[in-house]
Design a protein around this motif. Structure first.
Motif, short mmCIF file in Angstrom:
data_model
loop_
_atom_site.label_atom_id
_atom_site.label_comp_id
_atom_site.label_asym_id
_atom_site.label_seq_id
_atom_site.Cartn_x
_atom_site.Cartn_y
_atom_site.Cartn_z
N ALA A 142 1.59 11.63 -24.36
CA ALA A 142 1.34 10.24 -23.98
C ALA A 142 2.63 9.52 -23.63
CB ALA A 142 0.61 9.51 -25.11
N GLN A 143 3.68 9.77 -24.39
CA GLN A 143 4.97 9.14 -24.10
C GLN A 143 5.55 9.64 -22.79
OE1 GLN A 143 7.25 9.99 -27.62
NE2 GLN A 143 6.05 8.62 -28.92
N ASP A 144 5.40 10.93 -22.51
CA ASP A 144 5.86 11.46 -21.23
C ASP A 144 5.12 10.82 -20.07
OD1 ASP A 144 7.60 13.09 -22.59
OD2 ASP A 144 6.36 14.89 -22.44
N SER A 145 3.81 10.68 -20.23
CA SER A 145 3.00 10.05 -19.18
C SER A 145 3.39 8.59 -19.00
CB SER A 145 1.51 10.15 -19.53
OG SER A 145 0.71 9.47 -18.57
N ALA A 146 3.58 7.87 -20.10
CA ALA A 146 3.97 6.46 -20.02
C ALA A 146 5.35 6.31 -19.37
CB ALA A 146 3.97 5.83 -21.41
N SER A 147 6.26 7.23 -19.67
CA SER A 147 7.59 7.18 -19.08
C SER A 147 7.53 7.34 -17.56
CB SER A 147 8.48 8.26 -19.69
OG SER A 147 9.74 8.29 -19.07
N ILE A 148 6.70 8.29 -17.11
CA ILE A 148 6.56 8.50 -15.66
C ILE A 148 5.93 7.28 -15.01
CG2 ILE A 148 5.43 9.90 -13.90
CD1 ILE A 148 5.66 12.29 -15.79
N GLN A 149 4.91 6.72 -15.64
CA GLN A 149 4.26 5.54 -15.07
C GLN A 149 5.22 4.35 -15.01
OE1 GLN A 149 0.03 4.85 -16.37
NE2 GLN A 149 0.46 6.60 -17.68
N ASN A 150 6.06 4.20 -16.02
CA ASN A 150 7.04 3.12 -15.99
C ASN A 150 8.06 3.34 -14.87
OD1 ASN A 150 6.22 1.36 -18.10
ND2 ASN A 150 6.95 2.84 -19.61
N ARG A 204 0.82 -1.22 0.00
CA ARG A 204 0.00 0.00 0.00
C ARG A 204 0.85 1.26 0.00
NH1 ARG A 204 -2.02 3.66 -1.05
NH2 ARG A 204 -3.97 4.67 -0.42
N VAL A 205 1.97 1.25 0.70
CA VAL A 205 2.81 2.44 0.82
C VAL A 205 3.66 2.63 -0.43
CG1 VAL A 205 4.72 3.46 2.11
CG2 VAL A 205 2.82 2.38 3.33
N ALA A 206 4.11 1.55 -1.04
CA ALA A 206 5.02 1.65 -2.19
C ALA A 206 4.44 2.49 -3.33
CB ALA A 206 5.38 0.25 -2.69
N PRO A 207 3.18 2.30 -3.76
CA PRO A 207 2.65 3.17 -4.82
C PRO A 207 2.58 4.64 -4.43
CG PRO A 207 1.31 1.18 -4.60
CD PRO A 207 2.23 1.22 -3.42
N ASP A 208 2.28 4.91 -3.16
CA ASP A 208 2.23 6.31 -2.72
C ASP A 208 3.61 6.95 -2.78
OD1 ASP A 208 -0.47 6.11 -2.26
OD2 ASP A 208 -0.26 5.65 -0.13
N LEU A 209 4.63 6.20 -2.37
CA LEU A 209 5.99 6.72 -2.45
C LEU A 209 6.41 6.91 -3.90
CD1 LEU A 209 7.76 4.61 0.33
CD2 LEU A 209 7.05 7.01 0.46
N ALA A 210 6.01 5.98 -4.76
CA ALA A 210 6.35 6.11 -6.18
C ALA A 210 5.70 7.34 -6.79
CB ALA A 210 5.91 4.85 -6.93
N TYR A 211 4.45 7.60 -6.40
CA TYR A 211 3.77 8.78 -6.94
C TYR A 211 4.40 10.07 -6.41
CZ TYR A 211 0.04 12.00 -8.23
OH TYR A 211 -0.65 13.05 -8.77
#
Length: 479
Positions: free
Chosen positions: A340-348, A257-264
């Protein structure tokens, strides 16, 4: 009969005799079977629904009357992604991201109609799937079944007696571990049967299904090793139970639960409003095709005139308004793709950071493996967005080209009573638009993506085995 086999048999007999343990095993098996059956039925219904919706959307698109091609551009089209062969095992991010997209000119939409957004609030707490049961619930049941494996022998004083009678510490711990592993195998059996059933329907997915079974076998084996080690290390059952429940809470609930929050927080992702504002700003900077004095499109007009060797737009052998539409869509699509590529890069980047927390929790490793194998992870979602955008661009430019070739500039700019009818093209043209078919990643690419989480699970299993070795040596000292 060896001592290890005797300990194994006695431990299984004790589990069967204990009503609480037997009830827990039976309930867990029933829960796994129910989750497998329900998930299979749900995904089959979802696949049939999406296929019907895609066919209906295609039929509606092709049933349009004679129209101006640019009106068809704005009419748009829906595309759907059918579930992957193993998606019933682990829905992954699909309930949150959606599996359909509306394609239209001058815009790049995102996937929508996710199951979570269309369900009740209670449904959003999570779905009962084989993956959820094995990832979260099975380790907890193993904790409650195994926390006293060795600790209770020490409390009762029977451990010393066994060792004085010649039973080695390896035989004692090995037999008890084997009993717990057998219970874990019983938990895994219904889900494995479901995976085998899915693989029968798609033989190309069989190697991936085998990799998933191996991953979950390693995952549950690691938990069995951890449970047995803690039970052997701590002198009292109460202490072992508290330590194991605390460890399960940390690894199964807190870290994931904490890992995604830290990643964001580390890699913030612009929201939809921020993207819309940025795109609108950049679109204004590209130029206005409706403004004859716009520098970019004035230069474009001159290039077209020079290309065809004429001095006026009216003298062009093609429709200049269609050429403007083609160029405008090229410019806007390039801009949309950049965002879209910038968003995908951040999500990756976020996803890689979350995967890095697998060293603190095997749940994250098995989750990464499970979603990747089921093609319900981030990469599959981004692949759908990319393929849908390519299809959108192909459709829009094909329609724009129809405007260039099939509609004259004189008719396109006319405003008399019959002009609207002359601007239309034959409805048969809509049947020339290609249909959308989502192409999942190749099997070899999927298997390569499973390598890292599999190695992580192997690392967890080896680390847990080393911990059990330490516990075994301390058990010998305690004698």
């Amino acid at each position: 009969m060896t001592v290890l086999a005797s300990v194994f048999r006695n431990e299984l007999r004790a589990l069967v005799r204990q009503r609480t343990a037997l009830t827990g095993i039976l309930l867990m098996v029933m829960l796994t079977v129910t989750a497998t059956v329900v998930s299979l039925h749900h995904m089959q219904a979802a696949a049939e629904h999406r296929a019907r919706q895609q066919a209906a959307a295609q039929a509606d698109f092709e049933a349009q009357p004679d129209r101006h091609p640019h009106r068809v551009v704005h009419y748009g089209h829906f595309v759907y992604r059918l579930p992957a062969p193993l998606a019933a095992f682990d829905p992954g991010v699909d309930p949150f991201t959606g599996s359909s997209m509306f394609l239209e000119g001058h815009r790049q939409n995102t996937a929508n109609f996710g199951d979570v957004m269309q369900s009740s609030i209670l449904t959003r707490f999570g779905q009962l799937t084989p993956a959820f049961v094995l990832q979260v619930l099975a380790p907890l049941v193993l904790v409650f079944l195994g926390y006293g494996l060795v600790a209770q022998e020490r409390e009762r004083g029977t451990l010393r007696q066994l060792m004085l009678q010649g039973a080695s510490r390896r035989s004692i711990i090995g037999g008890k571990l084997a009993a717990l592993l057998a219970v874990a195998g019983i938990f895994l059996l219904p889900a494995s049967a479901g995976l085998a059933w899915l693989a029968l329907g798609a033989p190309e997915a069989a190697p991936v299904a085998l990799a998933v079974m191996l991953g979950y076998a390693l995952y549950l084996a690691a938990w069995c090793l951890i449970v047995t080690s803690v039970s052997a290390l701590l002198p009292r059952r109460r202490d072992a139970l508290l330590a194991l429940v605390g460890g399960w809470t940390l690894m199964a609930l807190l870290v994931p639960r904490v890992a995604p929050d830290l990643a964001y927080a580390w890699f913030p992702l612009p929201d939809r409003l921020q993207n819309e504002v940025g795109i609108a700003r950049d679109l204004r900077a590209l130029g206005d095709s409706h403004d004859p004095n716009d520098p970019y499109f004035a230069s474009f007009r001159q290039q077209v005139l020079d290309q065809y060797g004429v001095s006026r737009i009216e003298d062009l052998p093609v429709n200049y308004k269609g050429l403007l539409a083609v160029e405008g869509e090229r410019l806007t699509s390039t801009l949309f793709n950049r965002y879209a590529q910038d968003s995908a890069s951040i999500q990756n980047q976020q996803n890689r950071l979350v995967a890095g927390f697998s060293v603190l929790s095997p749940v994250l490793a098995i989750r990464q493996l499970s979603m990747a194998a089921a093609a319900t992870d981030l990469q599959a979602h981004l692949g759908f967005l990319d393929q849908a955008e390519r299809h959108r661009y192909r459709i829009v430019q094909q329609l724009n080209q129809m405007q260039v070739d099939e509609v004259s500039y004189a008719d396109d700019t006319a405003s008399d009573a019959g002009a609207d009818q002359r601007k239309r093209v034959d409805r048969a043209q809509w049947h020339r638009i290609p249909q959308f078919t989502f192409r999942p990643a190749e099997r070899d690419a999927v298997l390569r993506g499973l390598l890292v989480p599999l190695l992580t699970l192997v690392g967890w299993t080896l680390a847990a085995a080393m911990l059990l070795g330490v516990a075994s040596r301390r058990l010998g000292v305690a004698r």
